[in-house]
Design a protein around this motif. Structure first.
Motif, PDB file in Angstrom:
ATOM      1  N   SER A  41       0.828  -1.212   0.000  1.00  0.00           N
ATOM      2  CA  SER A  41       0.000   0.000   0.000  1.00  0.00           C
ATOM      3  C   SER A  41       0.854   1.249   0.000  1.00  0.00           C
ATOM      4  O   SER A  41       1.926   1.297   0.617  1.00  0.00           O
ATOM      5  N   MET A  42       0.353   2.258  -0.699  1.00  0.00           N
ATOM      6  CA  MET A  42       0.912   3.603  -0.632  1.00  0.00           C
ATOM      7  C   MET A  42      -0.250   4.596  -0.505  1.00  0.00           C
ATOM      8  O   MET A  42      -0.209   5.690  -1.039  1.00  0.00           O
ATOM      9  N   TYR A  43      -1.289   4.147   0.189  1.00  0.00           N
ATOM     10  CA  TYR A  43      -2.524   4.913   0.307  1.00  0.00           C
ATOM     11  C   TYR A  43      -2.252   6.323   0.827  1.00  0.00           C
ATOM     12  O   TYR A  43      -1.483   6.494   1.770  1.00  0.00           O
ATOM     13  N   TRP A  49       1.507  -2.536  -8.385  1.00  0.00           N
ATOM     14  CA  TRP A  49       1.626  -3.721  -7.536  1.00  0.00           C
ATOM     15  C   TRP A  49       1.101  -3.478  -6.119  1.00  0.00           C
ATOM     16  O   TRP A  49       1.222  -4.345  -5.247  1.00  0.00           O
ATOM     17  N   HIS A  50       0.500  -2.305  -5.908  1.00  0.00           N
ATOM     18  CA  HIS A  50      -0.146  -1.999  -4.631  1.00  0.00           C
ATOM     19  C   HIS A  50      -1.643  -2.327  -4.692  1.00  0.00           C
ATOM     20  O   HIS A  50      -2.207  -2.496  -5.773  1.00  0.00           O
ATOM     21  N   ILE A  51      -2.265  -2.392  -3.515  1.00  0.00           N
ATOM     22  CA  ILE A  51      -3.721  -2.443  -3.483  1.00  0.00           C
ATOM     23  C   ILE A  51      -4.233  -1.147  -4.113  1.00  0.00           C
ATOM     24  O   ILE A  51      -3.830  -0.053  -3.691  1.00  0.00           O
ATOM     25  N   PRO A  52      -5.091  -1.217  -5.128  1.00  0.00           N
ATOM     26  CA  PRO A  52      -5.640   0.023  -5.687  1.00  0.00           C
ATOM     27  C   PRO A  52      -6.321   0.846  -4.589  1.00  0.00           C
ATOM     28  O   PRO A  52      -6.920   0.285  -3.666  1.00  0.00           O
ATOM     29  N   VAL A  53      -6.213   2.151  -4.694  1.00  0.00           N
ATOM     30  CA  VAL A  53      -6.781   3.032  -3.666  1.00  0.00           C
ATOM     31  C   VAL A  53      -8.238   2.699  -3.403  1.00  0.00           C
ATOM     32  O   VAL A  53      -8.681   2.584  -2.247  1.00  0.00           O
ATOM     33  N   TYR A  84       7.329   3.476   2.116  1.00  0.00           N
ATOM     34  CA  TYR A  84       7.753   4.801   2.552  1.00  0.00           C
ATOM     35  C   TYR A  84       8.413   5.550   1.406  1.00  0.00           C
ATOM     36  O   TYR A  84       9.392   5.089   0.813  1.00  0.00           O
ATOM     37  N   ILE A  85       7.856   6.696   1.086  1.00  0.00           N
ATOM     38  CA  ILE A  85       8.468   7.653   0.169  1.00  0.00           C
ATOM     39  C   ILE A  85       8.335   9.014   0.829  1.00  0.00           C
ATOM     40  O   ILE A  85       7.254   9.382   1.299  1.00  0.00           O
ATOM     41  N   THR A  86       9.424   9.766   0.879  1.00  0.00           N
ATOM     42  CA  THR A  86       9.452  11.012   1.644  1.00  0.00           C
ATOM     43  C   THR A  86       8.272  11.927   1.322  1.00  0.00           C
ATOM     44  O   THR A  86       7.617  12.455   2.215  1.00  0.00           O
ATOM     45  N   CYS A  87       7.962  12.082   0.049  1.00  0.00           N
ATOM     46  CA  CYS A  87       6.912  13.038  -0.333  1.00  0.00           C
ATOM     47  C   CYS A  87       5.514  12.527   0.019  1.00  0.00           C
ATOM     48  O   CYS A  87       4.556  13.296   0.009  1.00  0.00           O
ATOM     49  N   PHE A  88       5.377  11.233   0.321  1.00  0.00           N
ATOM     50  CA  PHE A  88       4.081  10.679   0.695  1.00  0.00           C
ATOM     51  C   PHE A  88       4.080  10.235   2.155  1.00  0.00           C
ATOM     52  O   PHE A  88       3.346   9.340   2.543  1.00  0.00           O
ATOM     53  N   ALA A  89       4.900  10.848   2.975  1.00  0.00           N
ATOM     54  CA  ALA A  89       5.133  10.351   4.332  1.00  0.00           C
ATOM     55  C   ALA A  89       3.932  10.482   5.257  1.00  0.00           C
ATOM     56  O   ALA A  89       3.961  10.019   6.382  1.00  0.00           O
ATOM     57  N   ASP A  90       2.852  11.098   4.780  1.00  0.00           N
ATOM     58  CA  ASP A  90       1.653  11.211   5.610  1.00  0.00           C
ATOM     59  C   ASP A  90       0.786   9.966   5.535  1.00  0.00           C
ATOM     60  O   ASP A  90      -0.211   9.845   6.238  1.00  0.00           O
ATOM     61  N   GLU A  91       1.163   9.008   4.694  1.00  0.00           N
ATOM     62  CA  GLU A  91       0.283   7.872   4.425  1.00  0.00           C
ATOM     63  C   GLU A  91      -0.015   7.048   5.666  1.00  0.00           C
ATOM     64  O   GLU A  91      -1.119   6.522   5.813  1.00  0.00           O
ATOM     65  N   GLY A 106       6.453  -1.089   7.915  1.00  0.00           N
ATOM     66  CA  GLY A 106       7.088   0.012   7.196  1.00  0.00           C
ATOM     67  C   GLY A 106       8.219  -0.515   6.338  1.00  0.00           C
ATOM     68  O   GLY A 106       9.123  -1.185   6.849  1.00  0.00           O
ATOM     69  N   SER A 107       8.178  -0.259   5.039  1.00  0.00           N
ATOM     70  CA  SER A 107       9.196  -0.771   4.121  1.00  0.00           C
ATOM     71  C   SER A 107       9.665   0.308   3.155  1.00  0.00           C
ATOM     72  O   SER A 107       8.883   1.185   2.769  1.00  0.00           O
ATOM     73  N   VAL A 108      10.920   0.210   2.785  1.00  0.00           N
ATOM     74  CA  VAL A 108      11.472   1.063   1.731  1.00  0.00           C
ATOM     75  C   VAL A 108      11.737   0.190   0.513  1.00  0.00           C
ATOM     76  O   VAL A 108      12.544  -0.743   0.568  1.00  0.00           O
ATOM     77  N   HIS A 109      11.021   0.447  -0.558  1.00  0.00           N
ATOM     78  CA  HIS A 109      11.291  -0.158  -1.861  1.00  0.00           C
ATOM     79  C   HIS A 109      11.840   0.888  -2.833  1.00  0.00           C
ATOM     80  O   HIS A 109      12.664   0.572  -3.679  1.00  0.00           O
ATOM     81  N   TYR A 110      11.360   2.117  -2.701  1.00  0.00           N
ATOM     82  CA  TYR A 110      11.673   3.170  -3.666  1.00  0.00           C
ATOM     83  C   TYR A 110      12.855   4.030  -3.227  1.00  0.00           C
ATOM     84  O   TYR A 110      12.940   4.440  -2.062  1.00  0.00           O
ATOM     85  N   ILE A 111      13.731   4.304  -4.152  1.00  0.00           N
ATOM     86  CA  ILE A 111      14.720   5.368  -4.004  1.00  0.00           C
ATOM     87  C   ILE A 111      14.338   6.439  -5.013  1.00  0.00           C
ATOM     88  O   ILE A 111      14.204   6.161  -6.206  1.00  0.00           O
ATOM     89  N   ALA A 112      14.128   7.636  -4.516  1.00  0.00           N
ATOM     90  CA  ALA A 112      13.672   8.732  -5.378  1.00  0.00           C
ATOM     91  C   ALA A 112      14.520   9.978  -5.145  1.00  0.00           C
ATOM     92  O   ALA A 112      14.869  10.305  -4.010  1.00  0.00           O
ATOM     93  N   THR A 113      14.868  10.653  -6.224  1.00  0.00           N
ATOM     94  CA  THR A 113      15.528  11.951  -6.164  1.00  0.00           C
ATOM     95  C   THR A 113      14.843  12.858  -7.180  1.00  0.00           C
ATOM     96  O   THR A 113      13.872  12.460  -7.846  1.00  0.00           O
ATOM     97  N   GLU A 114      15.359  14.061  -7.330  1.00  0.00           N
ATOM     98  CA  GLU A 114      14.793  14.983  -8.313  1.00  0.00           C
ATOM     99  C   GLU A 114      14.976  14.466  -9.740  1.00  0.00           C
ATOM    100  O   GLU A 114      14.312  14.927 -10.667  1.00  0.00           O
ATOM    101  N   LYS A 115      15.839  13.480  -9.925  1.00  0.00           N
ATOM    102  CA  LYS A 115      16.086  12.923 -11.249  1.00  0.00           C
ATOM    103  C   LYS A 115      15.137  11.789 -11.617  1.00  0.00           C
ATOM    104  O   LYS A 115      15.103  11.353 -12.767  1.00  0.00           O
ATOM    105  N   GLY A 116      14.373  11.304 -10.628  1.00  0.00           N
ATOM    106  CA  GLY A 116      13.471  10.203 -10.895  1.00  0.00           C
ATOM    107  C   GLY A 116      13.438   9.212  -9.752  1.00  0.00           C
ATOM    108  O   GLY A 116      13.797   9.560  -8.621  1.00  0.00           O
ATOM    109  N   PHE A 117      13.054   7.975 -10.030  1.00  0.00           N
ATOM    110  CA  PHE A 117      12.984   6.963  -8.974  1.00  0.00           C
ATOM    111  C   PHE A 117      13.140   5.571  -9.585  1.00  0.00           C
ATOM    112  O   PHE A 117      12.981   5.363 -10.784  1.00  0.00           O
TER     113      PHE A 117
END
Length: 279
Positions: A41-43, A49-53, A84-91, A106-117
């Motif tokens: 989930s990234m609700y 690959w997440h549960i749809p909202v 966990y993604i920094t910009c969605f940390a309110d989830e 709590g899991s980290v799968h994504y690495i994201a920067t201003e260049k992408g993810f």
């Protein structure tokens, strides 16, 4: 009697191959006492690959219904593996207030920067491309960013279990983009073990990479697990199962690794919180 548990379980609500009830039936056949569901989930956001909202309410309703149906045979808990993604940390707070899950991983799968993810466990060629694009091919910086994000997630809290805490190593087998024996990597493990301890969460010993033949190593590694023991972090064994065939895959190997790291007890969750039992 030993309580057999698994809190990291995926179903057809996300990228699993079996329905929740099929997973429960498999758990009963394997002698589980507690089965927790943890759909990706990234609700209130989602990847494919997440549960749809729109399906979160149905997911929790089904798990609750099955919990009542099987209440005399097995304890069923409803949870999520929350990315966990920094910009969605309110989830975490959003999903807790709306659906009141029994627990969150709590899991980290994504690495994201201003260049992408990119996600650290996708196909090796995509991980290589992500490291090249985001970090100019510097694997060390990519790994450091991964552990930084885990510690950031831990500092914000809101979850009960940290998922596969060194998942970033999964494609290192084929890509060799970092050396786990170098001092900088060992420093990242120690800093993260200290952060897990400070956060007061359970660390899972995850057998999923072995089950899917992606890596012949548990998450966390033996060295990382020894550090978790040094910092008195409680651990639980989980299969990260996506099918009925792997619901308790390599649990014996995980128990042996825990014992070799110095553990004499395993943690488990029920509706009253964290409890311990002899290994």
């Amino acid at each position: 009697m030993k309580i057999k548990t698994n809190y990291h379980t995926h179903t057809t609500f996300c990228d699993g191959k079996n329905s929740p009830e099929e997973m429960i039936q498999a758990a009963l056949e394997k002698g589980f006492s507690i089965l927790g569901f943890s759909g990706h989930s990234m609700y209130p956001h989602a990847a494919d690959w997440h549960i749809p909202v729109k399906n979160h309410a149905a997911y929790f309703a089904e798990i609750k219904s099955l919990s009542e149906k099987y209440r005399d045979r097995i304890k069923i808990l409803s949870g999520l593996e929350a990315d966990y993604i920094t910009c969605f940390a309110d989830e975490y707070s959003v999903v807790k207030s709306e659906f009141k899950p029994d627990y969150l991983i709590g899991s980290v799968h994504y690495i994201a920067t201003e260049k992408g993810f990119f996600t650290v466990d996708e196909k090796a060629e995509n991980v290589a491309a992500g490291i090249k694009k985001l970090f100019n091919g510097n694997g060390k910086k990519a790994v450091q960013e991964y552990f930084f994000l885990e510690r950031e997630m831990l500092s914000k809290g809101g979850f009960e279990i940290i998922g596969h805490p060194d998942l970033v190593k999964i494609r290192n087998v084929s890509l060799n983009f970092f050396n786990p024996n170098e001092s900088w990597y060992r420093k990242e493990l120690r800093l993260t073990a200290k952060a897990i301890s400070k956060a007061g969460v359970i660390a899972e010993i995850n057998t999923g990479g072995i089950a899917r033949k992606s890596i012949d190593e548990l998450y966390p590694s033996d060295e990382f697990l020894a550090l978790l023991h040094e910092y008195s972090v409680p651990v639980t064994i989980s299969s990260d199962s996506h099918s009925v065939s792997t619901i308790d895959f390599a649990f014996d190997r995980a128990e042996k690794s825990a014992f070799n790291a110095g553990y004499t007890e395993l943690a488990y969750l029920d509706e009253t919180g964290i409890k311990m039992q002899k290994l």
